[in-house]
Design a protein around this motif. Sequence first.
Motif, PDB file in Angstrom:
ATOM      1  N   ASN A  89     -47.222   7.642  40.997  1.00  0.00           N
ATOM      2  CA  ASN A  89     -47.488   8.081  42.237  1.00  0.00           C
ATOM      3  C   ASN A  89     -47.831   9.677  42.453  1.00  0.00           C
ATOM      4  OD1 ASN A  89     -48.037   7.761  45.126  1.00  0.00           O
ATOM      5  ND2 ASN A  89     -45.825   8.141  45.698  1.00  0.00           N
ATOM      6  N   PRO A  90     -48.793   9.984  41.541  1.00  0.00           N
ATOM      7  CA  PRO A  90     -48.438  11.579  41.712  1.00  0.00           C
ATOM      8  C   PRO A  90     -49.182  12.100  42.972  1.00  0.00           C
ATOM      9  CG  PRO A  90     -51.026  10.624  40.686  1.00  0.00           C
ATOM     10  CD  PRO A  90     -49.730   9.482  40.900  1.00  0.00           C
ATOM     11  N   ARG A  91     -48.684  13.154  43.241  1.00  0.00           N
ATOM     12  CA  ARG A  91     -48.777  14.103  44.544  1.00  0.00           C
ATOM     13  C   ARG A  91     -48.866  15.613  44.612  1.00  0.00           C
ATOM     14  NH1 ARG A  91     -43.723  12.279  45.052  1.00  0.00           N
ATOM     15  NH2 ARG A  91     -44.290   9.985  45.786  1.00  0.00           N
ATOM     16  N   GLY A  92     -49.340  15.974  45.422  1.00  0.00           N
ATOM     17  CA  GLY A  92     -49.214  17.612  45.370  1.00  0.00           C
ATOM     18  C   GLY A  92     -50.612  18.140  45.425  1.00  0.00           C
ATOM     19  N   THR A  93     -50.688  19.521  45.178  1.00  0.00           N
ATOM     20  CA  THR A  93     -51.712  20.117  45.174  1.00  0.00           C
ATOM     21  C   THR A  93     -52.575  20.783  43.813  1.00  0.00           C
ATOM     22  OG1 THR A  93     -51.390  20.838  47.600  1.00  0.00           O
ATOM     23  CG2 THR A  93     -53.196  22.395  46.322  1.00  0.00           C
ATOM     24  N   ILE A  94     -53.649  20.712  43.508  1.00  0.00           N
ATOM     25  CA  ILE A  94     -54.164  21.130  42.380  1.00  0.00           C
ATOM     26  C   ILE A  94     -55.092  22.421  42.596  1.00  0.00           C
ATOM     27  CG2 ILE A  94     -55.440  20.561  39.983  1.00  0.00           C
ATOM     28  CD1 ILE A  94     -54.830  17.917  40.640  1.00  0.00           C
ATOM     29  N   PHE A  95     -54.923  23.197  42.008  1.00  0.00           N
ATOM     30  CA  PHE A  95     -55.812  24.812  42.267  1.00  0.00           C
ATOM     31  C   PHE A  95     -56.794  24.572  41.130  1.00  0.00           C
ATOM     32  CE2 PHE A  95     -52.283  25.690  44.674  1.00  0.00           C
ATOM     33  CZ  PHE A  95     -52.972  26.123  45.933  1.00  0.00           C
ATOM     34  N   VAL A  96     -58.045  24.589  41.382  1.00  0.00           N
ATOM     35  CA  VAL A  96     -59.241  24.360  40.348  1.00  0.00           C
ATOM     36  C   VAL A  96     -60.090  25.656  40.179  1.00  0.00           C
ATOM     37  CG1 VAL A  96     -60.799  22.907  39.221  1.00  0.00           C
ATOM     38  CG2 VAL A  96     -58.942  21.828  40.311  1.00  0.00           C
ATOM     39  N   ALA A  97     -60.567  25.920  39.096  1.00  0.00           N
ATOM     40  CA  ALA A  97     -61.394  27.041  39.368  1.00  0.00           C
ATOM     41  C   ALA A  97     -62.866  26.820  38.386  1.00  0.00           C
ATOM     42  CB  ALA A  97     -61.035  28.280  38.736  1.00  0.00           C
ATOM     43  N   ILE A 121     -53.192  13.593  46.199  1.00  0.00           N
ATOM     44  CA  ILE A 121     -53.348  14.819  45.463  1.00  0.00           C
ATOM     45  C   ILE A 121     -54.480  15.427  46.214  1.00  0.00           C
ATOM     46  CG2 ILE A 121     -54.125  15.646  43.297  1.00  0.00           C
ATOM     47  CD1 ILE A 121     -53.022  13.408  41.916  1.00  0.00           C
ATOM     48  N   GLU A 122     -54.196  16.832  46.504  1.00  0.00           N
ATOM     49  CA  GLU A 122     -55.138  17.675  47.269  1.00  0.00           C
ATOM     50  C   GLU A 122     -55.554  18.609  46.340  1.00  0.00           C
ATOM     51  OE1 GLU A 122     -53.396  19.647  50.601  1.00  0.00           O
ATOM     52  OE2 GLU A 122     -52.881  17.763  51.588  1.00  0.00           O
ATOM     53  N   VAL A 123     -57.083  18.694  46.345  1.00  0.00           N
ATOM     54  CA  VAL A 123     -57.630  19.663  45.320  1.00  0.00           C
ATOM     55  C   VAL A 123     -58.081  20.923  46.088  1.00  0.00           C
ATOM     56  CG1 VAL A 123     -59.657  19.912  43.814  1.00  0.00           C
ATOM     57  CG2 VAL A 123     -58.441  17.533  44.003  1.00  0.00           C
ATOM     58  N   ARG A 124     -57.752  22.106  45.494  1.00  0.00           N
ATOM     59  CA  ARG A 124     -58.468  23.355  46.310  1.00  0.00           C
ATOM     60  C   ARG A 124     -59.425  23.801  45.187  1.00  0.00           C
ATOM     61  NH1 ARG A 124     -56.657  21.218  49.783  1.00  0.00           N
ATOM     62  NH2 ARG A 124     -54.834  21.819  51.116  1.00  0.00           N
ATOM     63  N   LEU A 125     -60.578  23.810  45.326  1.00  0.00           N
ATOM     64  CA  LEU A 125     -61.699  24.210  44.423  1.00  0.00           C
ATOM     65  C   LEU A 125     -62.140  25.659  44.654  1.00  0.00           C
ATOM     66  CD1 LEU A 125     -63.558  23.366  42.065  1.00  0.00           C
ATOM     67  CD2 LEU A 125     -64.931  22.338  43.746  1.00  0.00           C
ATOM     68  N   ARG A 126     -62.089  26.591  43.554  1.00  0.00           N
ATOM     69  CA  ARG A 126     -62.544  27.933  43.842  1.00  0.00           C
ATOM     70  C   ARG A 126     -63.540  28.175  42.789  1.00  0.00           C
ATOM     71  NH1 ARG A 126     -59.403  27.015  47.250  1.00  0.00           N
ATOM     72  NH2 ARG A 126     -57.554  27.948  47.869  1.00  0.00           N
TER      73      ARG A 126
END
Length: 305
Positions: A89-97, A121-126
């Motif tokens: 049950n993975p959860r949390g935020t991933i910061f991706v560049a 899972i939340e994805v923050r794409l940069r």
Amino acid sequence: MSYVNNIRMFVRVYELGNMSAAARDQRTSPAVASARISELEKHLGVRLFNRTTRSLQATENGRIFFDGARKILDSIDEAEAAVMDVTQNPRGTIFVAAPLGIGRRLIAPHVPMFKDLYPQIEVRLRLSDRSIDVVSEGIDVAFHLGLLDDSTLKVQLIADCPRLLCAAPSYIERRGMPLDGAQLVAERHDCLNLRFPGAKEFQWTLETPEGPRRFEISGPYESDDGDVLTGWALDGRGIVMKPIFDVADHLRAGRLVPVATATPPLPTQLSSLSQHRRLKDPKVRLFTEFMAGKIKEEMRRATLG
């Protein structure tokens, strides 16, 4: 968790050397970041940073505390990752560049599908074509186009990427078709340059019968955005060097044509970069593996065969 959050803030302030940058990294305000550091200092009974309106410097106590604090956070992250791995049950935020072109064409279209599979899972794409410092910018996984000589990061090769030089038919009609790199330079063809602040003069390394050779190229247009260069090439403004997958549709439609084919560019590589400890996190591992699979599918579709 407030004490742990205070430690996380301290570590990011220490790593970034700036309160405002750390606040942005932790998605809070500078005032909250400062309050967390003050609360931590009060708890420890020591000053961790010497702060003025213009500078922030870790004290000796701060430098000592950082090493232990970093280990504490690594242990917590590993423990949470182990539990999430077991519970699936993975959860949390991933910061991706990622570079702009890679991100727009190969990463962003598949983020919603990943989110559907793992809704917690939340994805923050940069997206940026500038050089990314994975550690200081708190990036979980960065996608990199290019050869890496050495790296302290975990590098996972996703795909080899053939490249070519290409231009619009209107440019060829106006300036002629260069057959190789030597003709490209001798006839002073307009080359579209991907340039960043501090970059040196431009050279394209091309494969010749004698082996790889660097050709000094020039042109009236340059940008730090690869998509801008593609747009100029389509407009007949010059010759651009591109991975084949990036311009495959334009080549199939005849909007761009290969040039200087006797001396093609050396291929490059698309890789993912992560800090070694971050890959222990199941959500980071899941995202990296998912995107690698999708990218390989897109690459296969983009081949010109």
